[in-house]
Design an enzyme around this catalytic site. Structure first.
Site, short mmCIF file in Angstrom:
data_model
loop_
_atom_site.label_atom_id
_atom_site.label_comp_id
_atom_site.label_asym_id
_atom_site.label_seq_id
_atom_site.Cartn_x
_atom_site.Cartn_y
_atom_site.Cartn_z
N GLN A 286 -2.95 2.96 14.81
CA GLN A 286 -1.91 3.46 13.90
C GLN A 286 -1.06 4.56 14.55
OE1 GLN A 286 -3.60 4.93 10.24
NE2 GLN A 286 -1.62 5.40 9.31
N ASP B 257 -8.88 0.47 2.19
CA ASP B 257 -7.83 0.09 3.15
C ASP B 257 -8.30 0.50 4.55
OD1 ASP B 257 -5.43 -0.44 4.42
OD2 ASP B 257 -4.53 1.48 3.83
N THR C 3 -8.87 -5.60 4.11
CA THR C 3 -8.72 -4.75 2.93
C THR C 3 -9.79 -5.22 1.95
OG1 THR C 3 -6.32 -4.74 3.30
CG2 THR C 3 -7.12 -3.98 1.14
N LYS D 200 -3.60 -1.74 9.94
CA LYS D 200 -4.02 -1.94 8.56
C LYS D 200 -4.25 -3.41 8.24
CE LYS D 200 -2.98 2.39 7.21
NZ LYS D 200 -3.78 3.27 6.37
N ASP E 146 0.83 -1.19 0.00
CA ASP E 146 0.00 0.00 0.00
C ASP E 146 0.88 1.25 0.00
OD1 ASP E 146 -2.57 1.19 0.00
OD2 ASP E 146 -2.33 1.69 2.12
N GLU F 97 -9.30 4.06 -2.13
CA GLU F 97 -8.12 3.83 -2.97
C GLU F 97 -8.51 3.06 -4.22
OE1 GLU F 97 -4.64 2.31 -1.01
OE2 GLU F 97 -5.19 3.16 0.95
N TYR G 264 2.97 3.50 14.64
CA TYR G 264 3.54 3.67 13.30
C TYR G 264 5.01 4.09 13.24
CZ TYR G 264 3.45 8.83 12.78
OH TYR G 264 3.69 10.17 12.86
N ARG H 176 -7.23 4.18 13.28
CA ARG H 176 -6.37 5.36 13.44
C ARG H 176 -5.70 5.44 14.81
NH1 ARG H 176 -5.46 6.26 8.32
NH2 ARG H 176 -7.36 6.75 7.17
N THR I 65 -4.66 6.60 -0.15
CA THR I 65 -5.91 7.36 -0.07
C THR I 65 -5.94 8.46 -1.13
OG1 THR I 65 -5.85 7.01 2.30
CG2 THR I 65 -7.38 8.67 1.48
N HIS J 144 -3.88 14.27 0.36
CA HIS J 144 -4.01 13.41 1.54
C HIS J 144 -2.78 13.52 2.43
CE1 HIS J 144 -4.89 9.92 4.02
NE2 HIS J 144 -3.73 9.40 3.70
N GLU K 274 -9.50 12.75 7.52
CA GLU K 274 -9.37 14.07 6.90
C GLU K 274 -10.70 14.81 6.87
OE1 GLU K 274 -7.36 12.05 3.37
OE2 GLU K 274 -6.97 14.17 3.06
N ARG L 160 1.92 16.65 12.28
CA ARG L 160 3.23 17.30 12.48
C ARG L 160 3.19 18.81 12.29
NH1 ARG L 160 4.22 12.52 9.82
NH2 ARG L 160 3.89 13.53 7.83
N GLU M 184 -10.14 4.05 3.84
CA GLU M 184 -9.28 4.78 2.91
C GLU M 184 -9.77 4.46 1.51
OE1 GLU M 184 -5.07 4.25 3.72
OE2 GLU M 184 -5.21 5.69 5.39
MN MN Z 1 -3.86 3.08 2.58
#
Ligand code: MN
Length: 419
Positions: free
Chosen positions: A238, A231, A255, A251, A126, A201, A242, A235, A347, A133, A361, A142, A199
């Site tokens: 994650q 996907d 899927t 994840k 992925d 995709e 991550y 969150r 995404t 995104h 988002e 960040r 997500e």
């Molecule tokens: Mn993804």
């Protein structure tokens, strides 16, 4: 190219996903419970496995390519076979075909027929390749100054996912448990995910293997077709797990892919360029021509027992990197690619709020809830919600569609370790 006419009436409209121009590849269960290969046409399925068994349709010099009801072996035969077969099926289903009556026993209605995964997923990778995104998510995590990681404009960032997580549209998804740590907590807890997300995709399916590095042009030739891909993303899991190696358990729950592989040939009229580069690419990632596609996409969300609300509308042409660039990048180290490898685009988000491809988002990390047509509000997915991805490229009086990529989210089970 205009709408091509079929003797199957339901294929001759500008609203069906499956006109003669499309002819996507899927797999289904017969009344006897056998898995067969099929091609979608209008609201019907042409039973390819039965046609081959009866000698009506064959891949030249090959025997029983479709016996196991799976397209993997067919993909491995290469682009020359793909083209010849598509021509043969087009002739069989064309309005000019001489004996449609002789094919009626090979036609199966889509309604009431169970579709299954149309190929064996070899491995699943992925990516993170939509500029909008990546900018949105990076800003949230960040701040706007460091939204894009320094490598983002030079390479399509990806991670190795789990082929075993891939399931066909219509299969329920169970809310996962995992380690969660809220920002104001010192230590994590083990609990059901509270921020379960989608997500939006596209999935590219690799139909030819590679041994060493390939160019972007060669990579494009290796791609067999495309599906819609959701996907599913936890969150809160994650956010804790991550760093530094990327997403892992967040994840791995599921899927979901749409059941019909739309062949690259059906998408040819809709090719388009990736957007202008914000930083020049190194030569090995430059595209020799248009490698992206103009495919309108949307996401619907329906609460348990309620009507669906469309919560996102965007387009695959918003991607910064094409699947061909992603595949070429994937091989730079010498990584061998296999028939049946699945690449998630990442995404797909447009510039506007209603074009964002994930709830993370759309609701800006849960701070800005959305209101569904029923009046209910959502930040992330609630138990019982059904999420549906749809997509199609719109031509002159026809649409090359993908069918739907849908799944319902079931409540988490009791603590899996209390037994
Ligand atoms: Mn993804």
């Amino acid at each position: 190219m205009p709408l091509m006419k079929s003797w199957v009436d339901s294929a001759n409209t500008d609203t069906t996903d499956f006109p003669l121009n499309n002819l996507p590849y899927g797999a289904f269960l017969t009344e006897e419970g056998e898995q067969h290969c099929g091609v979608a046409i209008g609201d019907m399925i042409l039973d390819i496995t039965a046609l081959e068994a009866d000698g009506v349709l064959a891949v030249p010099d090959e025997e029983e390519v479709f016996f196991f009801g799976d397209w993997t072996e067919f993909m491995a035969l290469g682009a020359g076979v793909w083209e010849g077969f598509r021509t043969a099926v087009t002739e069989l289903l064309s309005a000019d075909y001489a004996d449609p009556q002789g094919l009626t026993e090979y036609m199966v209605p889509q309604v009431g027929t169970q579709l299954v995964l149309p190929f064996a997923v070899s491995e699943y990778t992925d990516f993170y390749a939509s500029l909008n995104h990546a900018s949105n998510v990076g800003t949230m995590f960040r701040g706007p100054e460091n939204a894009l990681p320094p490598n983002w404009l030079s390479i399509p960032i990806g991670y190795n996912g789990r082929a075993s997580s891939v399931q066909v549209s219509g299969t329920d998804v169970r809310r996962p448990w995992g380690q969660l740590k809220a920002p104001d907590q010192e230590l994590p807890v083990f609990a059901p995910c509270k921020r379960f997300d989608i997500e939006l995709e596209m999935g590219a399916i690799v139909g030819q293997p590679s041994e060493g590095p390939v160019t972007v042009g060669e990579a494009d030739d290796m791609i067999f077709g495309y599906v819609l891909l959701n996907d599913w993303s936890a969150r809160d899991i994650q956010a804790w797990e991550y760093q530094p190696l990327g997403p892992f358990q967040s994840k791995a729950t599921a899927t979901t892919i749409s059941p019909w592989i739309v062949p690259k040939a059906a998408l040819e009229p809709f090719r388009c360029d990736t957007p202008e580069r914000q930083r020049p690419l190194l030569d090995h990632l430059k595209e020799p021509g248009p490698m992206l596609y103009d495919i309108a996409l949307e996401v619907g969300m329906a609460p348990e027992g309620g009507e669906e609300t469309v919560i996102s509308q965007t387009n695959y042409n918003q991607m910064y990197y094409s699947a061909a660039q992603q595949l070429a990048h994937h091989t730079t180290s010498g990584c061998p690619m296999s028939v049946g490898d699945l690449l998630g685009s990442g995404t797909i988000s447009g510039v506007e709020k209603h074009q964002r491809g994930a709830l993370l988002e759309i609701t800006w990390g849960g701070k800005d809830p959305i209101t569904l047509d029923s009046g209910e509000t959502r930040t992330f997915i609630e138990d019982g919600d059904t999420l549906t991805l749809r997509g199609g490229a719109v031509g002159d009086g026809y649409r090359v569609g993908f069918g739907s990529c849908t799944a319902k989210v079931l409540p988490a089970l009791d603590d899996p370790y209390k037994r």
